[in-house]
Design a protein around this motif. Structure first.
Motif, PDB file in Angstrom:
ATOM      1  N   PRO A   2      62.233 -38.478 -48.824  1.00 53.57           N
ATOM      2  CA  PRO A   2      62.641 -38.170 -50.313  1.00 53.57           C
ATOM      3  C   PRO A   2      63.996 -37.542 -49.951  1.00 53.57           C
ATOM      4  CG  PRO A   2      61.198 -37.023 -50.246  1.00 53.57           C
ATOM      5  CD  PRO A   2      60.580 -37.165 -49.097  1.00 53.57           C
ATOM      6  N   LYS A   3      64.724 -38.286 -51.048  1.00 54.72           N
ATOM      7  CA  LYS A   3      66.302 -37.323 -50.447  1.00 54.72           C
ATOM      8  C   LYS A   3      66.243 -35.268 -51.144  1.00 54.72           C
ATOM      9  CE  LYS A   3      69.502 -40.811 -53.362  1.00 54.72           C
ATOM     10  NZ  LYS A   3      70.075 -41.413 -54.074  1.00 54.72           N
ATOM     11  N   GLN A   4      66.440 -35.705 -49.895  1.00 58.88           N
ATOM     12  CA  GLN A   4      66.379 -34.134 -49.411  1.00 58.88           C
ATOM     13  C   GLN A   4      67.729 -33.511 -48.822  1.00 58.88           C
ATOM     14  OE1 GLN A   4      62.806 -31.680 -48.742  1.00 58.88           O
ATOM     15  NE2 GLN A   4      64.425 -29.531 -49.410  1.00 58.88           N
ATOM     16  N   SER A   5      69.016 -32.259 -49.088  1.00 61.46           N
ATOM     17  CA  SER A   5      70.479 -31.760 -48.464  1.00 61.46           C
ATOM     18  C   SER A   5      69.503 -31.589 -47.006  1.00 61.46           C
ATOM     19  CB  SER A   5      70.926 -31.001 -48.733  1.00 61.46           C
ATOM     20  OG  SER A   5      70.710 -31.396 -50.676  1.00 61.46           O
ATOM     21  N   THR A  23      74.063 -34.753 -45.663  1.00 63.79           N
ATOM     22  CA  THR A  23      74.057 -35.853 -46.281  1.00 63.79           C
ATOM     23  C   THR A  23      73.015 -35.681 -47.112  1.00 63.79           C
ATOM     24  OG1 THR A  23      73.099 -37.990 -46.619  1.00 63.79           O
ATOM     25  CG2 THR A  23      71.958 -36.366 -44.690  1.00 63.79           C
ATOM     26  N   SER A  24      72.692 -36.196 -48.293  1.00 63.51           N
ATOM     27  CA  SER A  24      71.558 -35.680 -49.511  1.00 63.51           C
ATOM     28  C   SER A  24      70.249 -36.384 -49.116  1.00 63.51           C
ATOM     29  CB  SER A  24      72.334 -36.105 -51.225  1.00 63.51           C
ATOM     30  OG  SER A  24      72.795 -37.528 -50.907  1.00 63.51           O
ATOM     31  N   ASN A  25      70.373 -37.797 -48.386  1.00 64.71           N
ATOM     32  CA  ASN A  25      69.648 -38.479 -47.955  1.00 64.71           C
ATOM     33  C   ASN A  25      69.593 -38.642 -46.484  1.00 64.71           C
ATOM     34  OD1 ASN A  25      67.949 -41.502 -47.850  1.00 64.71           O
ATOM     35  ND2 ASN A  25      68.562 -41.872 -49.460  1.00 64.71           N
ATOM     36  N   SER A  27      67.549 -40.046 -43.828  1.00 65.30           N
ATOM     37  CA  SER A  27      66.869 -41.377 -43.393  1.00 65.30           C
ATOM     38  C   SER A  27      68.054 -42.434 -43.986  1.00 65.30           C
ATOM     39  CB  SER A  27      65.772 -41.738 -43.730  1.00 65.30           C
ATOM     40  OG  SER A  27      65.356 -41.781 -45.185  1.00 65.30           O
ATOM     41  N   LYS A  28      68.573 -43.014 -44.594  1.00 60.96           N
ATOM     42  CA  LYS A  28      69.458 -43.556 -45.250  1.00 60.96           C
ATOM     43  C   LYS A  28      71.071 -43.368 -44.225  1.00 60.96           C
ATOM     44  CE  LYS A  28      72.322 -45.307 -48.686  1.00 60.96           C
ATOM     45  NZ  LYS A  28      73.846 -44.896 -49.104  1.00 60.96           N
ATOM     46  N   ARG A  29      70.937 -41.988 -44.132  1.00 59.07           N
ATOM     47  CA  ARG A  29      72.110 -41.552 -43.470  1.00 59.07           C
ATOM     48  C   ARG A  29      72.460 -42.074 -42.113  1.00 59.07           C
ATOM     49  NH1 ARG A  29      77.848 -42.814 -43.841  1.00 59.07           N
ATOM     50  NH2 ARG A  29      78.667 -40.305 -43.208  1.00 59.07           N
TER      51      ARG A  29
END
Length: 97
Positions: A2-5, A23-25, A27-29
């Protein structure tokens, strides 16, 4: 994941070129870096291997840590990576599974 800093360090190879980011995400970054969706340093120098990351409770804390790491000497960053990832394995699978 999940999104987390998060603060992360990418490397081109063992003891290679390093990149510190926030980043705040995570896996996406990291996916964006790995697939050269991000123009700039990581694309230019082939810095795609996730070798270290730290999760933080807030973006403010993550940004503060990123600034701290960016000021560190290279040897300190290498020691940090090797303390948690002595074989410099790509931690990508760890964050997406």
């Amino acid at each position: 994941m999940p999104k987390q800093s998060a603060v992360y360090i990418l490397a081109s190879q063992r003891n290679g070129t390093l990149y510190v980011g926030v980043t705040s995400n995570l896996s996406k970054r990291i996916w964006e870096h790995r697939n050269d969706c991000v123009e700039g340093f990581t694309q230019r120098y082939g810095v795609h291997r996730l070798v270290h990351y730290e999760m933080h409770e807030s973006m403010l804390a993550a940004v503060a840590r990123e600034k701290q790491l960016k000021k560190w000497r290279r040897e300190w960053k290498l020691s940090l990576i090797e303390a948690g990832n002595p074989d410099w394995q790509d931690l990508w699978e760890e964050i997406v599974s």
